[in-house]
Design an enzyme around this catalytic site. Structure first.
Site, short mmCIF file in Angstrom:
data_model
loop_
_atom_site.label_atom_id
_atom_site.label_comp_id
_atom_site.label_asym_id
_atom_site.label_seq_id
_atom_site.Cartn_x
_atom_site.Cartn_y
_atom_site.Cartn_z
N GLY A 26 0.83 -1.20 0.00
CA GLY A 26 0.00 0.00 0.00
C GLY A 26 0.86 1.25 0.00
N ASP A 83 -3.02 -1.92 10.85
CA ASP A 83 -2.87 -2.34 12.25
C ASP A 83 -3.86 -3.43 12.63
OD1 ASP A 83 -0.86 -0.51 12.80
OD2 ASP A 83 -2.23 1.03 13.52
N GLU A 84 -5.12 -3.26 12.21
CA GLU A 84 -6.19 -4.13 12.70
C GLU A 84 -6.10 -5.56 12.19
OE1 GLU A 84 -8.02 -1.71 9.23
OE2 GLU A 84 -6.56 -1.43 10.85
N HIS A 108 5.04 1.00 12.33
CA HIS A 108 4.25 1.63 13.39
C HIS A 108 4.25 0.65 14.56
CE1 HIS A 108 1.23 3.72 15.62
NE2 HIS A 108 0.19 2.99 15.23
N GLU A 231 -9.89 26.97 3.41
CA GLU A 231 -8.70 27.75 3.74
C GLU A 231 -7.82 27.10 4.79
OE1 GLU A 231 -9.15 31.93 4.22
OE2 GLU A 231 -10.57 32.12 2.56
#
Length: 335
Positions: A26, A83-84, A108, A231
């Site tokens: 990914g 992660d999951e 991570h 903005e």
């Protein structure tokens, strides 16, 4: 004092003769794999059977194996999948491929810190985490530069884990910019806190609250969108490039005065108390438990809340207004 490591502190010889298996292709997976390849490393990509990413990886000149095959073949196994699902994939496809002296790596710290992955004691465990999205990690590498990285060692079974972690970080371009040593706990807890309180949860709720306040007061939703969402990028870019002081220098005196005199009325003592409460939920593992259980039952709360937010008026107004912006392009809302 934090030490920053650069190319001169990282020796690629510690990767010599090793096969690196990147699990996932990914955002981060493709960047790691291609940067490693361009750094002269022996890289394979591990993907499940039928993965839509297989053709992309092969087209980029990478060898693709199943996840289990890649784990068995790799001397260094870098896990870069969501992660999951890491815990289940590790148990099913990766654990069996680990042998004494190998290295298990992460982008991570979630699954190591919260014990969803518990490696054997005879393998090295380290992290190499670029502080930027994968497309940036790849683009900057090709330009001859790098994205700053965090790195750390959780297990040093071989006595060379730090050397290997630094070499890996160099090979993906991180030590060109600088690599900061941390721990799995620090990286995980600060990352989750930043996402929930500022970067994602805090920011999106602030945007919607500002939009709702103006619309409820009778102002056109188009104006509310421009002032409270559109903005944001202009301001964030100024902060990103030179800090808060740079932003205040670059905007009007009227805006800067409103900033310094009104901001603390929005982020109040009560808001800060809630921030501390969220941090404690992260530190205690309460958030991790909640998120992992949510995935065990097919994400019903997550799905419902995303659908509710997707139906908010700000999304409908934004989709219309972005068609006026040629520089944005045709980017459909992703659910």
């Amino acid at each position: 004092m934090i030490k920053v490591y650069y190319d001169k502190d990282a020796d690629l010889k510690f990767l010599k003769g090793k096969k690196i298996s990147v699990i996932g292709y990914g955002s981060q997976g493709h960047a790691h794999a291609l940067n490693l390849k361009d750094s002269g490393m022996n890289v394979v990509v591990g993907l499940p059977e039928g993965s839509s990413s297989r053709a992309k990886a092969e087209a980029a000149g990478l060898r693709v194996m199943t996840t289990a095959e890649a784990a068995k073949a790799g001397d260094i196994i870098m896990i870069l999948i969501p992660d999951e699902i890491q815990g289940d994939v590790y148990k099913r496809d990766i654990a069996g491929g680990l042998k004494k002296g190998k290295a298990l790596a992460f982008g991570h710290g979630f699954n190591i810190h919260f014990n969803q992955v518990v490696p054997p004691k005879d393998v090295d465990v380290f992290m190499s985490a670029p502080k930027g999205p994968g497309h940036l990690v790849r683009r900057v590498y090709k330009e001859g530069q790098g994205v700053p990285c965090l790195f750390c060692v959780e297990q040093n079974a071989t006595g060379k884990a730090k050397d290997i972690a630094l070499a890996y970080t160099r090979a993906i371009g991180g030590t060109r910019a600088g690599a900061i040593e941390t721990t799995f706990r620090e990286e995980t807890e600060t990352d989750l806190f930043g996402e929930q309180v500022v970067l994602c949860g805090g920011l999106t709720e602030l945007i919607r609250a500002g939009f709702d306040t103006l619309v409820d007061a009778g102002y056109p939703p188009e104006l509310a969108y421009f002032e409270c969402l559109h903005e944001v990028k202009l301001i964030v870019d100024l902060i990103y490039e030179g800090g808060i002081g740079n932003m205040r220098y670059s905007i009007s005196n009227t805006a800067a005065y409103g900033d310094v005199t009104r901001g603390r009325r929005i982020v109040t003592d009560e808001t800060r108390k809630e921030m501390k409460k969220i941090l404690k939920e992260i530190q205690s593992g309460e958030f991790a438990r909640e998120w992992l259980l949510e995935n065990k039952v097919n994400q019903p709360v997550f799905t419902a809340l995303k659908k509710k937010d997707a139906d908010h008026e700000i999304e409908k107004v934004g989709e219309k207004l972005r068609k006026m912006m040629s520089w944005v392009g045709d980017k459909k809302l992703k659910q």
